[in-house]
Design a protein around this motif. Structure first.
Motif, mmCIF file in Angstrom:
data_model
loop_
_atom_site.group_PDB
_atom_site.id
_atom_site.type_symbol
_atom_site.label_atom_id
_atom_site.label_comp_id
_atom_site.label_asym_id
_atom_site.label_seq_id
_atom_site.Cartn_x
_atom_site.Cartn_y
_atom_site.Cartn_z
ATOM 1 N N ALA A 250 0.840 -1.196 0.000
ATOM 2 C CA ALA A 250 0.000 0.000 0.000
ATOM 3 C C ALA A 250 0.875 1.245 0.000
ATOM 4 O O ALA A 250 1.965 1.259 0.551
ATOM 5 N N GLN A 251 0.333 2.261 -0.637
ATOM 6 C CA GLN A 251 1.020 3.547 -0.721
ATOM 7 C C GLN A 251 0.130 4.595 -0.074
ATOM 8 O O GLN A 251 -1.071 4.637 -0.329
ATOM 9 N N HIS A 252 0.729 5.413 0.782
ATOM 10 C CA HIS A 252 -0.029 6.485 1.419
ATOM 11 C C HIS A 252 -0.390 7.559 0.392
ATOM 12 O O HIS A 252 0.366 7.851 -0.527
ATOM 13 N N HIS A 253 -1.556 8.154 0.584
ATOM 14 C CA HIS A 253 -1.974 9.349 -0.146
ATOM 15 C C HIS A 253 -1.530 10.511 0.732
ATOM 16 O O HIS A 253 -2.123 10.771 1.783
ATOM 17 N N LEU A 254 -0.442 11.156 0.363
ATOM 18 C CA LEU A 254 0.190 12.137 1.250
ATOM 19 C C LEU A 254 -0.756 13.218 1.770
ATOM 20 O O LEU A 254 -0.688 13.563 2.947
ATOM 21 N N PRO A 255 -1.666 13.774 0.950
ATOM 22 C CA PRO A 255 -2.565 14.790 1.513
ATOM 23 C C PRO A 255 -3.488 14.270 2.615
ATOM 24 O O PRO A 255 -4.048 15.051 3.367
ATOM 25 N N GLY A 256 -3.642 12.952 2.743
ATOM 26 C CA GLY A 256 -4.470 12.386 3.800
ATOM 27 C C GLY A 256 -3.741 12.231 5.119
ATOM 28 O O GLY A 256 -4.335 11.815 6.110
ATOM 29 N N LEU A 257 -2.463 12.545 5.145
ATOM 30 C CA LEU A 257 -1.656 12.434 6.360
ATOM 31 C C LEU A 257 -1.412 13.814 6.966
ATOM 32 O O LEU A 257 -1.388 14.806 6.242
ATOM 33 N N LEU B 96 -8.818 -0.628 4.773
ATOM 34 C CA LEU B 96 -7.580 -0.155 4.145
ATOM 35 C C LEU B 96 -7.901 0.656 2.897
ATOM 36 O O LEU B 96 -7.344 1.723 2.676
ATOM 37 N N LEU B 97 -8.859 0.168 2.084
ATOM 38 C CA LEU B 97 -9.240 0.902 0.872
ATOM 39 C C LEU B 97 -9.899 2.230 1.201
ATOM 40 O O LEU B 97 -9.718 3.208 0.476
ATOM 41 N N ALA B 98 -10.660 2.278 2.284
ATOM 42 C CA ALA B 98 -11.438 3.476 2.614
ATOM 43 C C ALA B 98 -10.657 4.528 3.382
ATOM 44 O O ALA B 98 -11.133 5.642 3.547
ATOM 45 N N ALA B 99 -9.465 4.191 3.860
ATOM 46 C CA ALA B 99 -8.706 5.153 4.669
ATOM 47 C C ALA B 99 -8.334 6.380 3.847
ATOM 48 O O ALA B 99 -7.936 6.266 2.693
ATOM 49 N N ALA B 100 -8.463 7.540 4.465
ATOM 50 C CA ALA B 100 -8.127 8.784 3.773
ATOM 51 C C ALA B 100 -6.649 8.846 3.417
ATOM 52 O O ALA B 100 -6.255 9.541 2.493
ATOM 53 N N SER B 101 -5.826 8.101 4.159
ATOM 54 C CA SER B 101 -4.390 8.149 3.909
ATOM 55 C C SER B 101 -3.914 7.060 2.950
ATOM 56 O O SER B 101 -2.731 6.976 2.661
ATOM 57 N N THR B 102 -4.825 6.205 2.449
ATOM 58 C CA THR B 102 -4.431 5.151 1.522
ATOM 59 C C THR B 102 -4.576 5.645 0.093
ATOM 60 O O THR B 102 -5.628 6.139 -0.297
ATOM 61 N N GLY B 103 -3.511 5.502 -0.679
ATOM 62 C CA GLY B 103 -3.554 5.909 -2.080
ATOM 63 C C GLY B 103 -3.734 4.709 -2.987
ATOM 64 O O GLY B 103 -4.813 4.442 -3.481
ATOM 65 N N VAL B 104 -2.695 3.948 -3.173
ATOM 66 C CA VAL B 104 -2.692 2.805 -4.085
ATOM 67 C C VAL B 104 -2.508 1.533 -3.272
ATOM 68 O O VAL B 104 -1.693 1.489 -2.357
ATOM 69 N N VAL B 105 -3.260 0.492 -3.624
ATOM 70 C CA VAL B 105 -3.125 -0.816 -2.977
ATOM 71 C C VAL B 105 -2.908 -1.857 -4.069
ATOM 72 O O VAL B 105 -3.620 -1.876 -5.066
ATOM 73 N N ALA B 106 -1.910 -2.704 -3.862
ATOM 74 C CA ALA B 106 -1.641 -3.802 -4.799
ATOM 75 C C ALA B 106 -1.554 -5.097 -3.999
ATOM 76 O O ALA B 106 -1.016 -5.114 -2.896
ATOM 77 N N VAL B 107 -2.116 -6.153 -4.556
ATOM 78 C CA VAL B 107 -2.053 -7.463 -3.914
ATOM 79 C C VAL B 107 -1.327 -8.400 -4.874
ATOM 80 O O VAL B 107 -1.632 -8.445 -6.067
ATOM 81 N N ARG B 108 -0.354 -9.100 -4.342
ATOM 82 C CA ARG B 108 0.451 -10.025 -5.144
ATOM 83 C C ARG B 108 0.265 -11.439 -4.612
ATOM 84 O O ARG B 108 0.357 -11.676 -3.416
ATOM 85 N N ARG B 109 0.011 -12.361 -5.516
ATOM 86 C CA ARG B 109 -0.130 -13.767 -5.147
ATOM 87 C C ARG B 109 1.224 -14.314 -4.725
ATOM 88 O O ARG B 109 2.218 -14.111 -5.403
ATOM 89 N N VAL B 110 1.245 -14.985 -3.591
ATOM 90 C CA VAL B 110 2.454 -15.649 -3.122
ATOM 91 C C VAL B 110 2.240 -17.139 -3.333
ATOM 92 O O VAL B 110 1.306 -17.726 -2.796
ATOM 93 N N LYS B 111 3.098 -17.733 -4.153
ATOM 94 C CA LYS B 111 2.976 -19.169 -4.423
ATOM 95 C C LYS B 111 3.632 -19.934 -3.289
ATOM 96 O O LYS B 111 4.795 -19.708 -2.966
ATOM 97 N N MET B 112 2.860 -20.838 -2.682
ATOM 98 C CA MET B 112 3.395 -21.682 -1.620
ATOM 99 C C MET B 112 2.554 -22.948 -1.542
ATOM 100 O O MET B 112 1.425 -22.988 -2.024
#
Length: 166
Positions: free
Chosen positions: A71-78, A132-148
């Protein structure tokens, strides 16, 4: 000497005005976030529906325990001091990702287990994916599959269940 004092007063006034403007905008973002949460309370926590999408749901059903969440913070939300620290950290580490977590699915919910980084936060804490998606400080969210292997995924699930401190 009087010119130096005048310049210092002007610089202080400009700095104070800039911080006040930043905080005003941040409070607007928080109010928008609260309104968005209220709009979706009771029906669904899938914020993509605001634009006619059901992407949040379709993504969430594909998440597995142990998948990596970036996740990446949306700086103006901080707050301004935190935004400055995040910007410096990004520059220092040459990374745009500010938070790293792991998907944890207790009882059908999708949570993100994150290691506490704030003062006073120790250990692993769970945060709902929708939160996490709704937080004012959250900008971009990426989910990566972990193979195990399934056994490794099961061990991770058990470890997360023991370690998460809600």
């Amino acid at each position: 000497m009087a010119l130096l004092f005048r310049a210092a007063r002007v610089a202080a006034a400009v700095g104070t005005t800039a911080v006040a403007g930043w905080e005003f905008r941040r409070r607007q973002l928080i109010a928008q976030r609260d309104q968005t949460r209220e709009d979706f309370r009771g029906s669904s926590s899938f914020y993509g529906k605001m634009w006619g999408w059901e992407v949040d749901y379709q993504l969430m059903i594909t998440f597995w325990d142990g998948d990596l969440v970036l996740a990446q913070h949306h700086l103006p939300g901080l707050p301004v001091h935190e935004a400055m620290l995040v910007a410096l950290r990004r520059a220092w580490y040459k990374s745009s990702w500010d938070m790293v977590g792991v998907v944890h699915r207790p009882g059908g919910r999708v949570d993100v287990a994150m290691l506490g980084r704030a003062p006073g936060q120790e250990g692993v804490h769970a945060l709902g994916y929708a939160d996490l998606l709704a937080a004012a400080s959250t900008g971009v969210v990426a989910v990566r599959r972990v193979k195990m292997e399934d056994e490794d995924r099961k061990q991770m699930r058990e470890w997360l269940r023991k370690e998460i401190q809600n």
